[in-house]
Design an enzyme around this catalytic site. Structure first.
Site, PDB file in Angstrom:
ATOM      1  N   GLN A   1       0.705  -1.517   0.140  1.00 17.48           N
ATOM      2  CA  GLN A   1      -0.155  -0.422   0.093  1.00 17.48           C
ATOM      3  C   GLN A   1       0.814   1.150  -0.012  1.00 17.48           C
ATOM      4  OE1 GLN A   1      -3.455   0.814  -0.014  1.00 17.48           O
ATOM      5  NE2 GLN A   1      -3.455  -1.514  -0.647  1.00 17.48           N
TER       6      GLN A   1
ATOM      7  N   ALA B   1       2.229  -3.577  -8.061  1.00 18.23           N
ATOM      8  CA  ALA B   1       1.983  -2.752 -10.019  1.00 18.23           C
ATOM      9  C   ALA B   1       1.375  -2.305  -9.787  1.00 18.23           C
ATOM     10  CB  ALA B   1       2.380  -3.220 -11.198  1.00 18.23           C
ATOM     11  N   HIS B   2      -0.152  -3.385  -9.670  1.00 17.06           N
ATOM     12  CA  HIS B   2      -1.253  -2.790  -9.788  1.00 17.06           C
ATOM     13  C   HIS B   2      -1.909  -1.800  -8.306  1.00 17.06           C
ATOM     14  CE1 HIS B   2      -4.481  -5.382  -6.796  1.00 17.06           C
ATOM     15  NE2 HIS B   2      -3.042  -6.324  -6.961  1.00 17.06           N
TER      16      HIS B   2
ATOM     17  N   THR C   1       9.885 -17.981 -17.226  1.00 17.34           N
ATOM     18  CA  THR C   1      10.338 -16.777 -18.480  1.00 17.34           C
ATOM     19  C   THR C   1       9.201 -15.636 -18.096  1.00 17.34           C
ATOM     20  OG1 THR C   1      10.152 -18.151 -19.786  1.00 17.34           O
ATOM     21  CG2 THR C   1       9.850 -16.027 -20.705  1.00 17.34           C
TER      22      THR C   1
ATOM     23  N   CYS D   1     -13.253  -8.283   0.942  1.00 18.03           N
ATOM     24  CA  CYS D   1     -14.367 -10.101   0.587  1.00 18.03           C
ATOM     25  C   CYS D   1     -15.775  -8.702   1.173  1.00 18.03           C
ATOM     26  CB  CYS D   1     -15.110 -10.176   1.921  1.00 18.03           C
ATOM     27  SG  CYS D   1     -14.276  -9.742   3.432  1.00 18.03           S
TER      28      CYS D   1
END
Ligand SMILES: *Cc1c(COP(=O)(O)O)cnc(C)c1O
Length: 403
Positions: free
Chosen positions: A180, A201-202, A238, A326
């Site tokens: 965060q 990353a997201h 990979t 949730c």
């Protein structure tokens, strides 16, 4: 839907257009395998190393200390399981907190089922971990301390540098889940004295399914995925080249805009908090107001079911959250709210709003208006509220923020 206001940036963030643009060539013409010997594969390899260099620099690390993973959960799993495994001969005790993300808590639970002992530290009413408590929990068998940099529900920023000073004095490995915090507040692994740091990353306008784990040089943490030689033989497979490239660009954007974003988000966040506490009776803020992530506002509304409130807000075009991922109305109240001493009944009326770079003051005004309306509608139907109202003679719409 004519209007959508996205206030769930702690769950995920929109991928920045610059990030997508940087990723596309690695799906299209630059698809070469980074491990190949020909120059075409080298292009991919170089792009990965460029991302690694930038990310290392962003936290004050060396490039060889950054390992790419498939996101925050994987980084947390790797850090905790691999440390426990590699230091198992020295001890079997792990210290963490009651407010960690499930990626940490359930990994610790797994360790407990495999012969390790885990101390879950209490936090204070603002969700703050006290370094003295960490110190008191340390045993001769303690091999790992894992404390999150900032909490994903209530936004509290933990005293990581003070805990790091302790763990380094005791020679105990220190991991922090910075998922965060990374990209939102400045972080330096040396100032914080952390040995491992997870990010994803997201959560900072990059793509989903990619993250990194910083591992301090010299900490011989065993590999997480066995197989090929990728990531210095520590995380085989990979590489997710487009994802890593996208994360590198997202990291750069996040750091270039951080100071400005932080100032703006804090201003909007405080405006949101003041407005909600002023406009909505029997509302309270969860977490520390000052030591708080710039974009986080987390509330509890008495006599309100958080799940129903979310559905109503959704109908008004507002994406928000009850705190954790949730969403089912029957779900357990949050473990974080429980840890900060919020009673179960009250914890059911939780609402988390997390701002992003695109949030505007108009959005906030609209959202406050809708919260006020929906909370009041839900209370109309609540017998508990009617009873409370009768005894306390609270005039509708004129209540005060509760402490
Ligand atoms: C989102 C989040 C994670 C999980 O990250 P993923 O990339 O979604 O696996 C872990 N810890 C915290 C604090 C988070 O907010």
């Amino acid at each position: 839907m004519e209007r959508m206001i996205y206030l769930d940036n702690a769950a995920t963030t929109p991928t920045a257009p610059e990030v997508i643009e940087a990723m596309l060539p690695y799906y299209e013409e630059r698809f070469g395998n980074p491990s190949a010997v020909y120059e075409f594969g080298n292009k991919s390899k170089n792009a990965i190393e460029e991302a690694r260099n930038y990310i290392a620099e962003s936290v004050g690390a060396k490039p060889q200390e950054i390992y790419f993973t498939a996101g925050g959960s994987e980084s947390d799993n790797w850090a905790i399981k691999a440390t426990a495994e590699s230091l198992g001969h020295r001890g079997n005790h792990v210290i963490t907190t009651k407010i960690e993300h499930h990626a940490v808590l359930k990994t610790c639970d797994y360790l407990e089922h495999n012969g390790y002992e885990v101390t879950y530290l209490d936090v204070d009413q603002n969700g703050m971990v006290r370094p003295e408590m960490v110190k008191r929990a340390i045993r001769p068998t303690t091999i790992l301390v894992s404390v999150m940099t900032a909490n994903n529900e209530i936004g509290t920023i933990e005293p990581i540098a003070r805990i790091g000073a302790l763990t380094s004095r005791f020679g105990i490995c220190f991991h922090t889940d910075a998922v965060q915090a990374y990209g939102q507040i400045p972080l330096n692994v040396n100032a914080l004295r952390v040995d491992m740091l997870s990010a994803s990353a997201h959560k900072f306008n990059g793509p989903k399914g990619v993250g990194f784990l910083y591992i301090r040089e010299g900490k011989n943490i065993p590999p997480f995925v066995h197989g090929g030689d990728q990531e210095r033989k520590n995380r085989a497979g990979t590489e997710n080249v487009p994802g890593i490239v996208g994360m590198g660009v997202a990291a750069r954007l996040a750091h270039e805009t951080m100071a400005e974003r932080e100032e703006r988000e804090i201003r909007l966040r405080d405006y949101l908090i003041y407005s909600v506490l002023k406009e909505v009776p029997l509302a309270r803020l969860n977490g520390d107001w000052k030591k708080r992530l710039p974009g986080n506002a987390d509330f509890c509304f008495d006599f309100v079911d958080g799940g129903s409130l979310l559905v109503m807000l959704d109908m008004d075009g507002i994406c928000a959250s009850a705190g954790s991922a949730c969403t089912s109305g029957q779900s357990e109240p949050s473990h974080v709210l429980k840890a900060i001493g919020v009673e179960e009944e009250r914890a059911r009326g939780a609402l988390r709003l997390t701002l992003g770079a695109n949030t505007t003051r108009e959005d906030i005004d609209y959202v406050v208006e809708k919260i006020k309306k929906n909370v009041s509608e839900l209370r109309e139907k609540s017998t508990a509220y009617q009873e409370y109202n009768d005894t306390h003679r609270v005039q509708k719409g004129r209540g005060k923020a509760w402490k």
